[in-house]
Design an enzyme around this catalytic site. Structure first.
Site, mmCIF file in Angstrom:
data_model
loop_
_atom_site.group_PDB
_atom_site.id
_atom_site.type_symbol
_atom_site.label_atom_id
_atom_site.label_comp_id
_atom_site.label_asym_id
_atom_site.label_seq_id
_atom_site.Cartn_x
_atom_site.Cartn_y
_atom_site.Cartn_z
ATOM 1 N N TYR A 146 49.519 35.491 32.418
ATOM 2 C CA TYR A 146 50.130 36.735 32.877
ATOM 3 C C TYR A 146 51.552 36.915 32.372
ATOM 4 O O TYR A 146 52.027 38.039 32.217
ATOM 5 C CB TYR A 146 50.146 36.792 34.404
ATOM 6 C CG TYR A 146 48.841 37.222 35.005
ATOM 7 C CD1 TYR A 146 47.730 36.401 34.950
ATOM 8 C CD2 TYR A 146 48.728 38.453 35.636
ATOM 9 C CE1 TYR A 146 46.531 36.795 35.512
ATOM 10 C CE2 TYR A 146 47.538 38.851 36.202
ATOM 11 C CZ TYR A 146 46.442 38.022 36.132
ATOM 12 O OH TYR A 146 45.256 38.426 36.691
ATOM 13 N N LYS A 195 40.335 23.908 33.343
ATOM 14 C CA LYS A 195 39.415 23.853 32.203
ATOM 15 C C LYS A 195 39.909 22.727 31.298
ATOM 16 O O LYS A 195 40.241 22.933 30.128
ATOM 17 C CB LYS A 195 39.396 25.231 31.494
ATOM 18 C CG LYS A 195 38.323 25.392 30.438
ATOM 19 C CD LYS A 195 36.911 25.454 31.003
ATOM 20 C CE LYS A 195 35.886 25.507 29.870
ATOM 21 N NZ LYS A 195 34.492 25.405 30.368
ATOM 22 N N ASP A 227 34.291 27.008 35.256
ATOM 23 C CA ASP A 227 32.953 27.613 35.152
ATOM 24 C C ASP A 227 32.024 27.046 36.224
ATOM 25 O O ASP A 227 31.259 27.769 36.866
ATOM 26 C CB ASP A 227 32.363 27.438 33.737
ATOM 27 C CG ASP A 227 32.504 26.033 33.181
ATOM 28 O OD1 ASP A 227 33.214 25.200 33.791
ATOM 29 O OD2 ASP A 227 31.910 25.746 32.130
ATOM 30 N N ASP A 251 42.817 34.596 39.802
ATOM 31 C CA ASP A 251 42.526 36.034 39.872
ATOM 32 C C ASP A 251 41.018 36.251 39.914
ATOM 33 O O ASP A 251 40.492 36.965 40.768
ATOM 34 C CB ASP A 251 43.131 36.733 38.643
ATOM 35 C CG ASP A 251 42.813 38.221 38.630
ATOM 36 O OD1 ASP A 251 42.947 38.847 39.691
ATOM 37 O OD2 ASP A 251 42.436 38.741 37.555
ATOM 38 N N ASP A 255 38.404 37.075 43.496
ATOM 39 C CA ASP A 255 37.514 38.235 43.646
ATOM 40 C C ASP A 255 36.097 37.771 43.985
ATOM 41 O O ASP A 255 35.427 38.348 44.838
ATOM 42 C CB ASP A 255 37.465 39.067 42.351
ATOM 43 C CG ASP A 255 38.453 40.230 42.380
ATOM 44 O OD1 ASP A 255 39.510 40.080 43.035
ATOM 45 O OD2 ASP A 255 38.177 41.275 41.768
#
Ligand code: IPM
Ligand code: MG
Length: 360
Positions: A146, A195, A227, A251, A255
């Protein structure tokens, strides 16, 4: 106590849901003998309309003088709103990123809870959710992709875009510490998501999180690849207590986590810095499609106000009172349209605010 609260009503359903949170705050203040001074702040589309930019430096200075900021939601219909004809750095969302950075709000707490009363709205199979789940996503909010360097350039006649993902060890350490501190007050488990099989930034993340964990022997730490975490959230959400992760992963996963609860209109969030200051907002968006109709669910904003009382003003009893009032109203069978089910009573945004205020 006198509470000085900045209020960003924002766009879409923002003004409607914030009005209900203020109603509940006022009732709480009256009952427990506090006074509240609200400072109206403009951000997002509402600020673009007045100032031409999504957040002015003056507004940031005003926010800094408040004990906390309560926010509705920002942004509009990306297809039709004139705000989205502007370049990305001038759109409503840029205001949100700017205030996060300017106020150093590096710790984003996003609880995802399956409410007993609302089990029916959960899209997962009953055998998966039996007994409920209650997790908290601790998302790093001022670093990573970001805020890394970005550019779009032409290289040998080919348009090429760069976004860089950078974290230093101090940024990782301070969010990890927050994650472990909060785990100590919960079920004492941290799942650190990265990751590390691909990214250097994730390998540093893992190393620093492990070092931090050494200071919290009571907390169980596990590492999970992002993942796999996306999969585990729908396969077995009960396994999670605190999910600790970097900005972009947080982020996306937040959700997903909110969706599996089936009631995004119920989920609060807090963004905190090193001090008591915080920005509190519902996890859902500005829902421009239903704005102005008086049907949006104000509960997430009301619960965000409760979080604000707890974390920024140390008013635990008052926060408990708001949370208990929400539960009571749900138990009594009241629902807004988004969480409606057979045999329940439907009410609107203001109706729900009135009911919760009346139960304080
Ligand atoms: C969120 C939102 C923001 C983000 C957008 C609006 C920039 O999706 O708070 O999760 O990506 O952080
Ligand atoms: Mg998001």
């Amino acid at each position: 106590m006198n509470l000085k609260i900045g209020v960003i009503k924002g766009d879409g359903i923002g003004p409607e849901i914030v009005a209900e949170a203020m109603k509940v705050l006022d009732k709480t203040a009256e009952k427990y003998g506090h006074s509240i001074e609200y400072i109206q702040l403009l951000m997002g589309g509402a600020s673009i309309d007045v100032h031409g930019v999504p957040l002015t430096d003056e507004t940031i200075e005003e926010a800094k003088k408040c004990g906390a900021v309560l926010m509705g939601s920002i942004g509009g219909d990306a297809k039709n709103s004139p705000w989205y004809k502007l370049e990305p750095s001038k759109r409503p969302e840029a205001g949100l990123l700017k205030i996060r950075k300017a106020l150093n709000l590096f710790a984003n707490l996003r609880p995802a809870v399956l409410y007993d009363e609302l089990k029916g709205a959960c899209p997962l199979k009953e055998e998966i959710t039996e007994g409920g789940f209650d997790m908290l996503i601790m998302r790093e909010l001022t670093g990573g992709l970001y805020f890394g360097e970005r550019k779009t350039v032409e290289e040998n006649g080919v348009l090429t875009a760069y976004d860089s993902l950078t974290y230093n060890e101090n940024e990782i350490r301070r969010i990890a510490k927050r994650g472990f501190d909060i785990a100590m007050k919960r079920r004492k488990k941290v799942t650190s998501v990265d990751k590390a099989n691909v990214l250097d930034s994730s390998r540093l993340w893992r190393k620093v999180v492990e070092e931090t964990a050494a200071q919290y022997p009571e907390v169980t730490l596990e590492h999970m690849l992002v993942d796999n975490c996306a999969m585990q959230l729908v396969k077995d959400p009960k396994q999670f207590d605190v999910i600790l992760t970097e900005n972009m992963f947080g982020d996306i996963l937040s959700d997903e986590a909110s969706m599996v609860t089936g009631s995004i209109g119920m989920l609060a969030s807090a963004s905190l810095n090193e001090t008591k200051f915080g920005l509190y907002e519902p996890s859902g968006g500005s829902a421009p499609d239903i704005a102005g109709q008086g049907i949006a669910n104000p509960i997430a904003t009301i619960l965000s106000a409760a979080m604000m009382l707890r974390y920024s003003f140390d008013l635990d009893r008052e926060a408990d009172a708001i949370e208990a009032a929400v539960e009571k109203v749900l138990k009594d069978g009241w629902r807004t349209g988004d969480i409606m089910s057979d045999g329940k009573e439907k009410t609107g945004t203001a109706g729900m605010g009135d009911l919760i205020a009346a139960n304080i």
